[in-house]
Design a protein around this motif. Structure first.
Motif, PDB file in Angstrom:
ATOM      1  N   ALA A  15       0.830  -1.213   0.000  1.00 37.10           N
ATOM      2  CA  ALA A  15       0.000   0.000   0.000  1.00 37.10           C
ATOM      3  C   ALA A  15       0.865   1.265   0.000  1.00 37.10           C
ATOM      4  CB  ALA A  15      -0.936  -0.003   1.215  1.00 37.10           C
ATOM      5  N   TYR A  16       1.962   1.243   0.731  1.00 37.40           N
ATOM      6  CA  TYR A  16       2.803   2.442   0.797  1.00 37.40           C
ATOM      7  C   TYR A  16       3.478   2.721  -0.552  1.00 37.40           C
ATOM      8  CZ  TYR A  16       6.011   5.998   2.360  1.00 37.40           C
ATOM      9  OH  TYR A  16       6.679   7.189   2.486  1.00 37.40           O
TER      10      TYR A  16
ATOM     11  N   ARG B 292       1.325   6.678  -6.838  1.00 39.39           N
ATOM     12  CA  ARG B 292       0.169   7.507  -7.198  1.00 39.39           C
ATOM     13  C   ARG B 292       0.449   8.985  -6.963  1.00 39.39           C
ATOM     14  NH1 ARG B 292      -3.532   3.307  -4.509  1.00 39.39           N
ATOM     15  NH2 ARG B 292      -3.894   1.872  -6.247  1.00 39.39           N
TER      16      ARG B 292
ATOM     17  N   LYS C 126       6.157   7.164   8.306  1.00 40.79           N
ATOM     18  CA  LYS C 126       6.231   7.313   6.837  1.00 40.79           C
ATOM     19  C   LYS C 126       5.047   8.151   6.353  1.00 40.79           C
ATOM     20  CE  LYS C 126       6.961   2.911   5.384  1.00 40.79           C
ATOM     21  NZ  LYS C 126       7.452   1.884   4.407  1.00 40.79           N
ATOM     22  N   SER C 127       5.338   9.130   5.504  1.00 43.97           N
ATOM     23  CA  SER C 127       4.301  10.087   5.132  1.00 43.97           C
ATOM     24  C   SER C 127       3.577   9.690   3.852  1.00 43.97           C
ATOM     25  CB  SER C 127       4.918  11.474   4.950  1.00 43.97           C
ATOM     26  OG  SER C 127       5.898  11.443   3.944  1.00 43.97           O
ATOM     27  N   VAL C 128       2.259   9.898   3.878  1.00 42.38           N
ATOM     28  CA  VAL C 128       1.431   9.752   2.684  1.00 42.38           C
ATOM     29  C   VAL C 128       0.741  11.092   2.456  1.00 42.38           C
ATOM     30  CG1 VAL C 128      -0.361   8.391   1.543  1.00 42.38           C
ATOM     31  CG2 VAL C 128       1.065   7.326   3.291  1.00 42.38           C
TER      32      VAL C 128
ATOM     33  N   ALA D 223       0.929   4.164  -2.846  1.00 40.13           N
ATOM     34  CA  ALA D 223       0.645   5.576  -2.538  1.00 40.13           C
ATOM     35  C   ALA D 223       1.751   6.485  -3.079  1.00 40.13           C
ATOM     36  CB  ALA D 223       0.481   5.770  -1.026  1.00 40.13           C
ATOM     37  N   GLN D 224       2.996   6.023  -2.962  1.00 38.47           N
ATOM     38  CA  GLN D 224       4.116   6.814  -3.493  1.00 38.47           C
ATOM     39  C   GLN D 224       4.007   6.947  -5.019  1.00 38.47           C
ATOM     40  OE1 GLN D 224       5.031   8.118  -0.504  1.00 38.47           O
ATOM     41  NE2 GLN D 224       7.078   8.203  -1.418  1.00 38.47           N
TER      42      GLN D 224
ATOM     43  N   SER E 102      -7.230   6.218  -0.368  1.00 35.97           N
ATOM     44  CA  SER E 102      -6.927   4.974  -1.058  1.00 35.97           C
ATOM     45  C   SER E 102      -5.954   4.123  -0.221  1.00 35.97           C
ATOM     46  CB  SER E 102      -6.302   5.344  -2.397  1.00 35.97           C
ATOM     47  OG  SER E 102      -6.462   4.370  -3.353  1.00 35.97           O
ATOM     48  N   TYR E 103      -4.955   4.767   0.318  1.00 39.66           N
ATOM     49  CA  TYR E 103      -3.960   4.082   1.175  1.00 39.66           C
ATOM     50  C   TYR E 103      -4.626   3.497   2.417  1.00 39.66           C
ATOM     51  CZ  TYR E 103      -0.057   3.465   4.422  1.00 39.66           C
ATOM     52  OH  TYR E 103       0.827   2.945   5.325  1.00 39.66           O
TER      53      TYR E 103
ATOM     54  N   GLU F 155      -6.485   0.415   1.491  1.00 45.69           N
ATOM     55  CA  GLU F 155      -5.651  -0.751   1.202  1.00 45.69           C
ATOM     56  C   GLU F 155      -4.957  -1.287   2.449  1.00 45.69           C
ATOM     57  OE1 GLU F 155      -4.831   0.428  -3.456  1.00 45.69           O
ATOM     58  OE2 GLU F 155      -3.341   0.956  -1.939  1.00 45.69           O
ATOM     59  N   THR F 156      -4.802  -0.415   3.459  1.00 47.96           N
ATOM     60  CA  THR F 156      -4.070  -0.823   4.660  1.00 47.96           C
ATOM     61  C   THR F 156      -4.989  -1.490   5.685  1.00 47.96           C
ATOM     62  OG1 THR F 156      -2.531   0.985   4.263  1.00 47.96           O
ATOM     63  CG2 THR F 156      -2.517   0.029   6.477  1.00 47.96           C
TER      64      THR F 156
ATOM     65  N   ILE G 207      -5.318  10.171  -2.389  1.00 43.18           N
ATOM     66  CA  ILE G 207      -4.333   9.083  -2.324  1.00 43.18           C
ATOM     67  C   ILE G 207      -4.265   8.521  -0.901  1.00 43.18           C
ATOM     68  CG2 ILE G 207      -1.869   8.541  -2.587  1.00 43.18           C
ATOM     69  CD1 ILE G 207      -1.853  10.662  -4.886  1.00 43.18           C
TER      70      ILE G 207
END
Lengths: 220, 220
Positions: A90-91, A97, B64-66, A94-95, B74-75, B78-79, B71
């Motif tokens: 998932a990470y 996207r 960790k940054s999203v 996300a990166q 979405s993350y 999925e998580t 997005i």
């Protein structure tokens, strides 16, 4: 999935159509390309399949339409598993996207500002374009591809757009390579890839196509 | 996943932050909200976590940054698997992403044009805004939610933005309900949902916040 009927509403010069063709080639999936005449009248099928924007590319998969090139590439990746274009976690997704979205927001528009302008305006446009390329080069860093070791989602979205860079350079009298050599090396490597080389429009033809649009817009 | 550390770089009025808070509430995932002072100085953490845009929301998951709200949602989907926000099949996902993208391209900008303008310009802005809402209402059709029977990805992205609609209506002297009653009914239903009601900023406070921005921009 041998029974699938895949039709792409296509335009030869479109960097967005190129993305979809590269993704399908990477997956080894055959499709029928139907050329749209964007200048003299779009097909009924295009207007019906993409009523919101009436734009190519549209991928028709067993008659069901998928629109917007970055969404189509995502769909292709989820429908045909191998080789994976988006990262598995998932990470990582996300990166990918995030950079896909950055590219979609910035690159084509900045490039268009180059061929649409002259004089001082052109200088501003070139500066902005090169700044965007620098940001992307910075994200690429020392990796082979944007996602790491293998050619993937972000590479496909970006290399489609790179098919117009030669024309930007010629109209703007600059070289991406002079400012961002690592980016240029990545692009060269991708352009040699079979899935890309077979699909990307010829640089000279793109140049002539944009020259025609410049005339239509009264720039030349 | 009890060990997860989740921090949201947040701003109370942001419709984009609201999206992330709704998604996390739907998943039943606890997080720490850290308020950013967007007017007097962003935190070092924000600048470091989102160097490209320096914007909220940022979700920090175990450090960790999203970035980018659609997005992030979405993350989150999925998580934490349940309840699913995006449809299970590739085609459903592509449809959801298409409308998410449409919403991201259109709604907030069209709404901002309303509160940023006066006179004739305001009339044009209202017309454009209501046309977008009509397109969305048309897509909703007779479904309960954008994805069908259950509240999902597109609903979350859109209802976050709806938190500013009351202010648009007051500054623009119009009612979405008069033009798009089905859309308004969908919005009312979503706003009553616990995950939304607990998170969405108060209409009066949003109105005052935008009034302040209008003053800062010399509109009032």
């Amino acid at each position: 999935m041998g029974e699938d009927e895949l039709v792409l509403l296509d335009f030869w010069a479109s960097p967005f159509c190129a993305r979809v063709k590269i993704a399908l080639a990477e997956k080894g999936v055959a499709f029928e390309s139907r050329a749209e005449d964007l200048f003299n009248g779009k097909s009924e099928l295009l207007l019906k399949s993409n009523p919101t924007y009436a734009k190519v590319p549209v991928l028709l998969h067993n008659g069901k339409s998928v629109n917007e090139s970055s969404i189509i590439v995502s769909y292709v990746d989820e429908t045909w598993a191998s080789p994976a274009l988006l990262p598995p976690c998932a990470y990582g997704k996300a990166q990918a996207r995030f950079w896909a979205d950055y590219i979609d927001k910035k690159v084509f528009e900045a490039g268009s500002s180059i061929w649409r302008s002259r004089g001082e305006e052109l200088e501003v446009a070139k500066k902005e374009f090169l700044e965007i390329v620098r940001t992307l080069e910075n994200e690429l860093g020392d990796k082979a591809y944007f996602g790491g070791e293998s050619f993937g989602y972000v590479d496909i979205l970006l290399i489609g757009l790179v098919s117009w860079f030669d024309a930007y350079e010629r109209f703007g009298s600059f070289k991406v390579e002079d400012e961002s050599p690592k980016f240029a090396a990545w692009a060269k490597k991708c352009l040699l890839r079979e899935s890309v080389a077979n699909v990307i429009p010829e640089a000279d033809k793109v140049y002539e196509f944009i020259a025609m649009m410049r005339k239509m817009n009264g720039i030349e």
